[in-house]
Design a protein around this motif. Structure first.
Motif, PDB file in Angstrom:
ATOM      1  N   ARG A 174      -3.197   1.117  11.322  1.00 48.99           N
ATOM      2  CA  ARG A 174      -4.364   0.760  12.148  1.00 48.99           C
ATOM      3  C   ARG A 174      -3.926  -0.019  13.384  1.00 48.99           C
ATOM      4  NH1 ARG A 174      -7.303  -0.265   7.458  1.00 48.99           N
ATOM      5  NH2 ARG A 174      -7.050  -2.505   7.672  1.00 48.99           N
ATOM      6  N   GLU A 185      -1.432   0.882   5.495  1.00 53.72           N
ATOM      7  CA  GLU A 185      -2.696   1.180   6.207  1.00 53.72           C
ATOM      8  C   GLU A 185      -2.914   0.206   7.356  1.00 53.72           C
ATOM      9  OE1 GLU A 185      -5.833   1.044   3.349  1.00 53.72           O
ATOM     10  OE2 GLU A 185      -5.159   2.878   2.352  1.00 53.72           O
ATOM     11  N   SER A 186      -2.653  -1.068   7.090  1.00 53.35           N
ATOM     12  CA  SER A 186      -2.849  -2.097   8.103  1.00 53.35           C
ATOM     13  C   SER A 186      -1.936  -1.859   9.304  1.00 53.35           C
ATOM     14  CB  SER A 186      -2.565  -3.463   7.459  1.00 53.35           C
ATOM     15  OG  SER A 186      -2.572  -4.470   8.404  1.00 53.35           O
ATOM     16  N   THR A 205       0.481  -0.079  -0.274  1.00 53.73           N
ATOM     17  CA  THR A 205      -0.488   0.854   0.330  1.00 53.73           C
ATOM     18  C   THR A 205      -1.300   0.164   1.418  1.00 53.73           C
ATOM     19  OG1 THR A 205      -0.654   1.854  -1.847  1.00 53.73           O
ATOM     20  CG2 THR A 205      -2.313   2.517  -0.247  1.00 53.73           C
ATOM     21  N   GLN A 206      -1.822  -1.026   1.087  1.00 54.99           N
ATOM     22  CA  GLN A 206      -2.639  -1.757   2.071  1.00 54.99           C
ATOM     23  C   GLN A 206      -1.804  -2.157   3.289  1.00 54.99           C
ATOM     24  OE1 GLN A 206      -2.537  -2.244  -1.182  1.00 54.99           O
ATOM     25  NE2 GLN A 206      -4.583  -2.642  -1.999  1.00 54.99           N
ATOM     26  N   GLU A 207      -0.535  -2.532   3.031  1.00 52.18           N
ATOM     27  CA  GLU A 207       0.334  -2.940   4.145  1.00 52.18           C
ATOM     28  C   GLU A 207       0.561  -1.760   5.093  1.00 52.18           C
ATOM     29  OE1 GLU A 207       3.679  -4.423   1.982  1.00 52.18           O
ATOM     30  OE2 GLU A 207       2.753  -6.366   1.604  1.00 52.18           O
ATOM     31  N   TYR A 248       1.129  -4.659  -2.711  1.00 48.54           N
ATOM     32  CA  TYR A 248       0.226  -4.294  -1.614  1.00 48.54           C
ATOM     33  C   TYR A 248       0.820  -3.255  -0.656  1.00 48.54           C
ATOM     34  CZ  TYR A 248      -2.322  -8.357  -3.280  1.00 48.54           C
ATOM     35  OH  TYR A 248      -3.001  -9.242  -4.072  1.00 48.54           O
ATOM     36  N   GLU A 289      -2.988 -12.962   9.603  1.00 48.24           N
ATOM     37  CA  GLU A 289      -2.445 -13.127   8.255  1.00 48.24           C
ATOM     38  C   GLU A 289      -1.435 -14.280   8.303  1.00 48.24           C
ATOM     39  OE1 GLU A 289       0.230 -10.138   5.421  1.00 48.24           O
ATOM     40  OE2 GLU A 289       0.359 -10.010   7.593  1.00 48.24           O
TER      41      GLU A 289
END
Ligand code: FES
Length: 270
Positions: free
Chosen positions: A267, A263-264, A259-261, A257, A43
Motif C-alpha cells: 500500500r 500488504e502494508s 502477511t500484514q507487513e 505478521y 508505527e
C-alpha cells in the motif's frame, strides 16, 4: 521533534542516521535501543543505539518494511516525531579478560558500542563482522580501530574469510581461552553461531529482536522464552544468555505478521 543531523546510505538498503536526541545520548549505554515513531500515525519501531556523539545518537537500519522504507525517504534536516530511549538493559560490561564481539549483517550496527565499552573496561577485544558479500559489510574501519583483533567474513568469499563468523569463532575457541562472547545478527545466525561456544561453556550473549510495540513491558508482544521462562525482550533484555534462548519460538513469532507487513508495504509503494 528529533532532527536527523546526518543521513548516509551505507550499503544496499542500509542507512545510517545521526539523530539529535540529547536526553537519549546522555544516558545511552551499549546494548540499549530506542523506539522511533516517524509521525503521529506512525508505527513504533525499535532500533539499536549504535553510537553516541555529543547530543546525537546513531541508528542503522535496513529497509525491510513500510516504516523503514518511509524512514529511508528522510534526510538530513528532516525530523522524527518521537525517539524514546534509551530502552532495555545495558550490556553486562565488566573486565572478563578476552571478549569476542560478533555482528552479522545489519546487526553489525550494535557491535562498536559494545566493543568500545568492553575495551574501556580493560578487556582484550576480538571483533568479527560478517555479511553475505563485501558490498553488505558496514562499519569495518570503526570496528578495526576499536578492536585489538579484527576479522571479516563473507558468505561468498568476496572479502576476508570465506565462510561464516561461526567458523572464525570455532577456530579461536580451539586456539585460546575466550571469556565472553556477544553475537548480534539475524536470529538464525545467532542460533548457529552461539552453538559454537556450547562445548566450551563460554557465556554468550545474544541481542534478541522480536516484534516490539511499546518497548516498556506493557504489551507483551516482545515475549521470548529464556531458560524455560517467559521474558519481555524490551525490559528484561534485549540481551540474554544465548544457550538458554528458545530460537525456534523467536523465529516463529517474528513471522506472525508477515502477511500484514507485506500488504502494508504494498500500500505504501502504490
Ligand atoms: Fe511491549 Fe516489550 S514491546 S512488552
Amino acid at each position: 521533534m528529533y532532527t536527523i543531523e546526518l543521513a548516509t546510505k551505507l550499503a544496499d538498503r542500509v542507512y545510517e542516521y545521526w539523530i539529535r536526541a540529547p536526553q537519549v545520548a546522555e544516558h545511552a549505554r551499549a546494548g540499549q535501543f530506542v523506539i522511533l515513531r516517524l509521525h503521529e500515525k506512525g508505527e513504533r519501531i525499535p532500533l539499536t543505539i549504535s553510537a553516541v556523539r555529543g547530543d546525537t545518537v546513531r541508528v542503522i537500519f535496513m529497509t525491510v518494511g513500510k516504516t523503514t522504507e518511509e524512514l529511508a525517504t528522510l534526510g538530513a534536516g528532516d525530523s522524527i516525531s518521537d525517539v524514546v530511549g534509551p530502552l532495555g538493559k545495558p550490556s553486562e560490561i565488566e573486565n572478563y579478560g578476552t571478549c569476542c564481539v560478533i555482528g552479522g549483517g545489519v546487526g553489525i550496527a550494535s557491535t562498536p558500542l559494545i566493543a568500545k565499552e568492553l575495551k574501556e573496561a580493560g578487556n582484550h577485544v576480538i571483533g568479527i563482522i560478517g555479511a553475505r558479500n563485501a558490498d553488505l559489510l558496514i562499519l569495518e574501519d570503526e570496528m578495526e580501530e576499536i578492536c585489538d583483533e579484527f576479522y571479516i567474513t563473507t558468505d561468498d568469499g568476496s572479502k576476508g574469510v570465506h565462510g561464516f563468523a561461526a567458523d572464525v569463532l570455532k577456530k579461536l575457541l580451539e586456539e585460546r581461552k575466550i571469556d565472553r562472547v556477544w553475537i548480534i545478527g539475524p536470529a538464525i545466525m545467532m542460533k548457529v553461531t552461539s552453538g559454537a561456544t556450547v562445548p566450551y561453556g563460554v557465556k554468550t550473549y545474544v541481542s534478541l529482536n522480536p516484534i516490539m510495540v511499546d518497548g516498556t513491558g506493557m504489551c507483551g508482544s516482545c515475549r521470548v522464552t529464556v531458560a524455560g521462562e517467559t521474558k519481555f525482550a524490551c525490559v528484561d533484555g534485549p540481551e540474554f544468555d544465548a544457550h538458554q534462548v528458545d530460537f525456534a519460538e523467536l523465529m516463529q513469532r517474528q513471522r506472525i505478521y508477515t502477511t500484514q507487513e507485506k500488504e502494508s508495504l504494498e500500500r505504501f509503494a502504490e
